[in-house]
Design a protein around this motif. Structure first.
Motif, PDB file in Angstrom:
ATOM      1  N   VAL A  42       1.634  48.294  16.332  1.00 45.82           N
ATOM      2  CA  VAL A  42       2.183  47.427  17.382  1.00 45.82           C
ATOM      3  C   VAL A  42       3.695  47.573  17.495  1.00 45.82           C
ATOM      4  O   VAL A  42       4.248  47.709  18.605  1.00 45.82           O
ATOM      5  N   ARG A  74      -9.985  53.930  17.593  1.00 44.72           N
ATOM      6  CA  ARG A  74      -9.573  52.536  17.334  1.00 44.72           C
ATOM      7  C   ARG A  74      -8.085  52.363  17.592  1.00 44.72           C
ATOM      8  O   ARG A  74      -7.653  51.334  18.142  1.00 44.72           O
ATOM      9  N   GLN A  77      -7.451  52.216  21.383  1.00 41.40           N
ATOM     10  CA  GLN A  77      -7.792  50.921  21.963  1.00 41.40           C
ATOM     11  C   GLN A  77      -6.731  49.875  21.649  1.00 41.40           C
ATOM     12  O   GLN A  77      -6.351  49.071  22.520  1.00 41.40           O
ATOM     13  N   LYS A  78      -6.215  49.886  20.432  1.00 45.31           N
ATOM     14  CA  LYS A  78      -5.186  48.915  20.057  1.00 45.31           C
ATOM     15  C   LYS A  78      -3.913  49.138  20.860  1.00 45.31           C
ATOM     16  O   LYS A  78      -3.255  48.159  21.283  1.00 45.31           O
ATOM     17  N   LEU A  80      -3.672  50.386  23.914  1.00 45.79           N
ATOM     18  CA  LEU A  80      -3.899  49.891  25.275  1.00 45.79           C
ATOM     19  C   LEU A  80      -3.789  48.363  25.325  1.00 45.79           C
ATOM     20  O   LEU A  80      -3.264  47.809  26.300  1.00 45.79           O
ATOM     21  N   GLU A  81      -4.263  47.699  24.292  1.00 44.10           N
ATOM     22  CA  GLU A  81      -4.191  46.239  24.242  1.00 44.10           C
ATOM     23  C   GLU A  81      -2.760  45.749  24.048  1.00 44.10           C
ATOM     24  O   GLU A  81      -2.435  44.602  24.400  1.00 44.10           O
ATOM     25  N   THR A  82      -1.890  46.601  23.508  1.00 41.51           N
ATOM     26  CA  THR A  82      -0.510  46.207  23.212  1.00 41.51           C
ATOM     27  C   THR A  82       0.406  46.359  24.422  1.00 41.51           C
ATOM     28  O   THR A  82       1.435  45.673  24.520  1.00 41.51           O
ATOM     29  N   ARG A  88       4.605  49.861  29.837  1.00 42.52           N
ATOM     30  CA  ARG A  88       3.706  50.760  29.122  1.00 42.52           C
ATOM     31  C   ARG A  88       4.215  52.180  29.278  1.00 42.52           C
ATOM     32  O   ARG A  88       5.114  52.455  30.103  1.00 42.52           O
ATOM     33  N   ASP A 271      -3.474  58.159  30.888  1.00 45.46           N
ATOM     34  CA  ASP A 271      -4.279  57.863  29.703  1.00 45.46           C
ATOM     35  C   ASP A 271      -5.246  59.024  29.532  1.00 45.46           C
ATOM     36  O   ASP A 271      -6.333  59.033  30.110  1.00 45.46           O
TER      37      ASP A 271
END
Length: 285
Positions: A42, A74, A77-78, A80-82, A88, A271
């Motif tokens: 993060v 994994r 995905q983390k 993208l969530e951040t 971005r 992406d």
């Protein structure tokens, strides 16, 4: 403004291969980190998205690498969530070069086959490249058999691919001495994507598949995965089958890899996973 690529590797030592390709693709600065996990990424993502003005974020990008596909997924995905809305940067995921290699292999096949109408067998289908091929082919509408010596592992990969591509036509296949005949029955395309030095089919076995039109082997280390296919083969006819060898696939993989890195810096919202990389591979093939 300098193009900065932040290399996030799930392995302890960030890949020197990925660094060299990035430099050859025109990246100005590479910041490399190893042992990156969803738990510690993060702050690295925040460092990427909060250090430049929104209009300049296209000049920063993230690259996910490592030897373990699931760990990279994994992490992807983390990340993208951040991201926070327009705050971005572009992102590419290529574990051990598997997505760029898979894109190159499928692109070679697409030169000769209507993949929507094809029966495909992926040998070594649970490995990184095989899995990448399955993901791409599934989204293209092919009937895909994911083969492994472990039926359980093949079933697991099929389930994971279906999660992201619910309409995919996938089936697991156990590739053992007893199961070869069933695995190859009616196939038009075979992609051998196993580990280096593993032979799947002899030349006699390949010649015995009457429906086979295209065969692709991504292994250049003797013995090759498909006997009789030279690593330098490029649309080479072998007993009526169009063949591609590992060196030819590898050359297209390198072009695709460099092109994908360059594409990251065209905007801040790219992406590039296996499917995104395949989409752009058509421009370099």
């Amino acid at each position: 403004m300098k193009k900065i690529l932040i290399q996030l590797d799930t392995d302890a030592l960030p890949s020197s291969f990925d660094r060299v390709v990035a430099i050859d693709a025109g990246v100005d600065e590479i910041l490399s980190y190893g042992n990156v996990t969803p738990e510690n990424v993060v702050s690295l993502v925040h460092g990427a998205i909060f250090t430049r003005k929104p209009d300049d974020l296209s000049q920063t990008a993230l690259f996910i690498g490592g030897s373990h596909v699931e760990s990279c997924q994994r992490l992807h995905q983390k990340i993208l969530e951040t991201f926070l809305g327009p705050m971005r940067v572009s992102l590419m995921m290529d574990p051990n070069g598997s997505n760029t290699t898979a894109a190159a292999a499928v692109r070679c096949a697409a030169r000769h086959l209507d993949l929507k109408q094809s029966e495909v067998l992926i040998l070594g289908g649970t490995g990184p490249v095989g899995r990448g091929c399955a993901e791409i082919l599934a989204t293209l509408g092919a009937n895909v058999r994911v083969a492994s010596r472990s039926l359980e592992r093949a079933q697991s990969v099929c389930a994971e691919v279906r999660h992201s591509a619910p309409e995919s036509k996938l089936s697991p296949a156990e590739f053992s001495d007893e199961g070869i005949a069933a695995a190859v029955d009616g196939v038009n395309l075979i992609i051998a994507a196993g580990a280096a030095g593993v032979r799947f089919l002899t030349a006699e076995e390949l010649e015995g598949i009457d429906t086979l039109k295209v065969a692709i082997d991504v292994n250049a280390v003797p013995p090759t995965g498909l006997e009789g296919i030279d690593p330098s083969a490029e649309a080479t006819d072998l007993n009526g089958v169009t063949c591609y060898g590992a060196l030819t696939v590898g050359a297209l993989k390198m072009k695709t890899h460099r092109s994908a890195i360059q594409t990251l810096f065209t905007s801040n919202d790219q992406d590039l996973d296996s499917k995104g990389i395949y989409a752009l591979s058509g421009d370099v093939s």
